[in-house]
Design a protein around this motif. Structure first.
Motif, short mmCIF file in Angstrom:
data_model
loop_
_atom_site.label_atom_id
_atom_site.label_comp_id
_atom_site.label_asym_id
_atom_site.label_seq_id
_atom_site.Cartn_x
_atom_site.Cartn_y
_atom_site.Cartn_z
N MET A 55 0.82 -1.22 0.00
CA MET A 55 0.00 0.00 0.00
C MET A 55 0.85 1.26 0.00
N LEU A 56 2.02 1.21 0.66
CA LEU A 56 2.90 2.37 0.62
C LEU A 56 3.39 2.63 -0.81
N THR A 84 -5.84 3.91 -0.39
CA THR A 84 -5.49 3.90 1.03
C THR A 84 -4.49 4.99 1.34
N LYS A 85 -4.47 5.37 2.60
CA LYS A 85 -3.48 6.33 3.09
C LYS A 85 -3.12 5.92 4.50
N ARG A 86 -1.83 5.86 4.76
CA ARG A 86 -1.36 5.56 6.11
C ARG A 86 -1.44 6.82 6.95
N LEU A 87 -2.10 6.71 8.10
CA LEU A 87 -2.21 7.83 9.02
C LEU A 87 -1.10 7.81 10.06
N GLY A 88 -0.50 6.63 10.28
CA GLY A 88 0.56 6.51 11.27
C GLY A 88 0.05 5.97 12.58
N ASP A 89 0.93 6.08 13.61
CA ASP A 89 0.53 5.61 14.93
C ASP A 89 0.40 6.80 15.87
#
Length: 169
Positions: A55-56, A84-89
């Motif tokens: 996804m990245l 998709t988009k990674r929002l992080g932790d």
């Protein structure tokens, strides 16, 4: 989005997520929470997993959610695609306020339809934890899947009945 599709997405919680990369296609099961105000799913997975790395590199994904039943007249499920988009932790990947050095919420995804509602880390985390409160102690590496197209099969409406939705329709 048709309220029957939205209701189905709200009632279920496991998405079979499919990605593709130079290594080929891959599928993984993820727990998700429905964000109806954004027509999006929020889920958690580490960026080091096969599907996270995929996804990245390529945020275009597809997926499926199904009600398991042996009764043909009750078969229901959705097939979908989106980005998709990674929002992080909780701590990493988030900008910090220069004065307090605390992480601050950020604009994380602007829907491509011109809709000005923003999907933020905080709103996504709240939505996910409402659905899965036991995850509060876990490190949540959150991702959002903004649905672009969904097709729902609902045999309760007649054998093979399909409901479709496209973002922007």
């Amino acid at each position: 989005m048709d309220k029957r599709i939205s209701r189905f997405l709200r009632k279920h919680h496991v998405l079979t997520l499919s990605t593709v990369s130079e290594q080929g296609s891959w599928s993984a099961h993820v727990f998700y929470a429905w964000m109806p105000e954004h027509d999006a799913l929020v889920f958690t997975t580490e960026s080091t997993t096969r599907h996270g790395r995929d996804m990245l590199a390529n945020p275009s994904v597809s997926g499926g959610i199904v009600l398991e039943t042996k009764v043909v007249g009750r078969i229901r499920g959705v097939q979908l695609k989106g980005k998709t988009k990674r929002l992080g932790d909780q701590e990493t990947e988030r900008p910090r306020d220069q004065e307090t050095e605390r992480p601050r919420d950020q604009e994380t995804m602007r829907p491509e339809t011109g809709d000005q509602r923003l999907i933020t880390y905080h709103a996504s985390r709240v939505t996910y934890l409402k659905r899965f409160p036991y995850a509060i102690a876990a490190k949540l590496d959150l991702w959002v899947l903004e649905i672009e197209y969904v097709k729902m099969t609902d045999n309760r409406l007649g054998f093979g009945t399909k409901l479709e939705w496209r973002r922007g329709d």
